[in-house]
Design an enzyme around this catalytic site. Structure first.
Site, PDB file in Angstrom:
ATOM      1  N   HIS A   1       0.867  -1.188   0.000  1.00 29.15           N
ATOM      2  CA  HIS A   1       0.000   0.000   0.000  1.00 29.15           C
ATOM      3  C   HIS A   1       0.899   1.231   0.000  1.00 29.15           C
ATOM      4  CE1 HIS A   1       1.079   0.010   4.206  1.00 29.15           C
ATOM      5  NE2 HIS A   1       0.507  -1.178   4.394  1.00 29.15           N
TER       6      HIS A   1
ATOM      7  N   HIS B   1       4.036   1.214   2.113  1.00 34.18           N
ATOM      8  CA  HIS B   1       5.188   0.502   1.540  1.00 34.18           C
ATOM      9  C   HIS B   1       5.834   1.343   0.429  1.00 34.18           C
ATOM     10  CE1 HIS B   1       2.765  -3.106   2.955  1.00 34.18           C
ATOM     11  NE2 HIS B   1       3.931  -3.302   3.541  1.00 34.18           N
TER      12      HIS B   1
ATOM     13  N   GLY C   1       8.738   0.707   8.745  1.00 30.04           N
ATOM     14  CA  GLY C   1       7.732   1.720   9.070  1.00 30.04           C
ATOM     15  C   GLY C   1       7.573   1.881  10.570  1.00 30.04           C
TER      16      GLY C   1
ATOM     17  N   LYS D   1       4.863   2.451  11.979  1.00 29.02           N
ATOM     18  CA  LYS D   1       3.567   1.878  12.384  1.00 29.02           C
ATOM     19  C   LYS D   1       3.806   0.627  13.226  1.00 29.02           C
ATOM     20  CE  LYS D   1       0.453  -0.590  10.734  1.00 29.02           C
ATOM     21  NZ  LYS D   1       0.203  -1.913  11.290  1.00 29.02           N
TER      22      LYS D   1
ATOM     23  N   MET E   1      -2.091   3.204   7.482  1.00 30.21           N
ATOM     24  CA  MET E   1      -2.100   2.229   6.389  1.00 30.21           C
ATOM     25  C   MET E   1      -1.611   0.883   6.922  1.00 30.21           C
ATOM     26  SD  MET E   1      -2.475   3.617   3.172  1.00 30.21           S
ATOM     27  CE  MET E   1      -2.790   5.281   2.635  1.00 30.21           C
TER      28      MET E   1
END
Ligand code: PAF
Length: 285
Positions: free
Chosen positions: A35, A38, A149, A151, A186
């Site tokens: 997504h 990435h 990431g 996240k 995301m």
């Protein structure tokens, strides 16, 4: 033009050829279902490294027995488009047999205390699987730089620790979380969400925003901040809290107080229907 490799020997050959051309090697490990988050990792890699390798491998050893290994989205055609558009030079898509030739390994990387809390507590064995596959991928690609990431905040810390502890010659770079316009971080797992669940999933970023707001208004008691996180999640009917933590941003040690000069992070894991989502926010720099 993006080259595709399924064999380890081809990756080694292509990377060695790039090195012979004096190109630095950047690496973005992924499990596919790519997504915009990435794509941002790949773009960041391209800003720094001359040759960009992206791996797509749904790693069985980081999934628990009741987790989503078999249903994890496998979207090869779209992944190829996303990775090529973002500028990947080499896409490594190994089979499970290529990575685990006899089904399992005799040697695993056992990350230390950083891996036993939060995600590690909810998903026993998860970080052992992540650490082992990332080290294997590092050995195969031998990158100068690797991009992860924010996240997956705890994963980032675990990987930095492995690299430090085992003297792996790679510079680990972290890339800020990419969010949908409405704030949802995301994640490949967002694809599992029904429209109602997608709406409910906004509770993660909302709770983190609420935690940041109370800190900005002067709240330093970590328990009260945890309560703000948990209560925000509680008011969303489709959400079930796994954990809400306020921790030292380097060690993940739970905090009693937020202190100026000590980096603090809020971390959340929430089930929305059958989908488990995580997110985090830095509360104090
Ligand atoms: O973050 C992921 O996608 C995975 O945990 C990783 C780092 C590619 C290892 O399988």
């Amino acid at each position: 033009m993006t080259e595709i490799a399924e064999e380890i020997a081809q990756v080694r050959f292509t990377v060695e050829s790039a090195r012979a051309r004096r190109q630095s090697i950047g690496f973005v490990p992924t499990m596919g279902a790519l997504h915009a988050g990435h794509a941002r990792l790949i773009e960041r890699c391209r800003e720094e490294a001359r040759f960009t390798v992206v791996s797509l491998f749904v790693n069985p050893t980081q999934f628990g027995p009741n987790e989503d290994f078999t249903s994890y989205p496998r979207t090869w055609d779209e992944d190829l488009c996303v990775a090529s558009a973002a500028g990947a030079d080499l896409l490594f898509r190994p089979s499970v047999e290529a990575m685990y030739p006899s089904g399992r390994l005799s040697t695993y990387v056992e990350p230390g205390s950083l891996s036993t809390v939060l995600e590690g507590r909810s998903r026993p064995g998860h970080f052992r699987g992540v650490a082992t596959v990332v080290l294997k991928l590092f050995q195969i690609v031998q990158p100068d730089f690797a991009y992860f990431g924010e996240k997956d905040y705890q994963q980032l810390l675990v990987i930095r620790r492995i690299v430090d502890d085992l003297n792996v010659p790679v510079a680990v770079r972290s890339v800020p979380t990419v969010r949908e316009p409405d704030g949802l971080a995301m994640s490949s797992r967002n694809r599992y969400l029904s429209p109602a669940e997608r709406q409910a999933a906004l509770v993660l970023s909302r709770a983190l925003g609420a935690a940041r707001d109370v800190v900005l208004r002067g709240e330093h008691d970590a328990n009260r901040i945890r309560q703000t996180l948990a209560e925000t999640v509680k008011y969303e009917q489709l959400a079930e809290l796994d954990y809400a933590e306020v921790a030292d941003a380097g060690s993940l040690e739970p905090l009693v107080e937020i202190e100026t000069g000590r980096r603090a992070v809020a971390l959340l894991a929430v089930r929305i229907g059958g989908t488990r989502l995580i997110d985090n926010a830095i509360l104090m720099e």
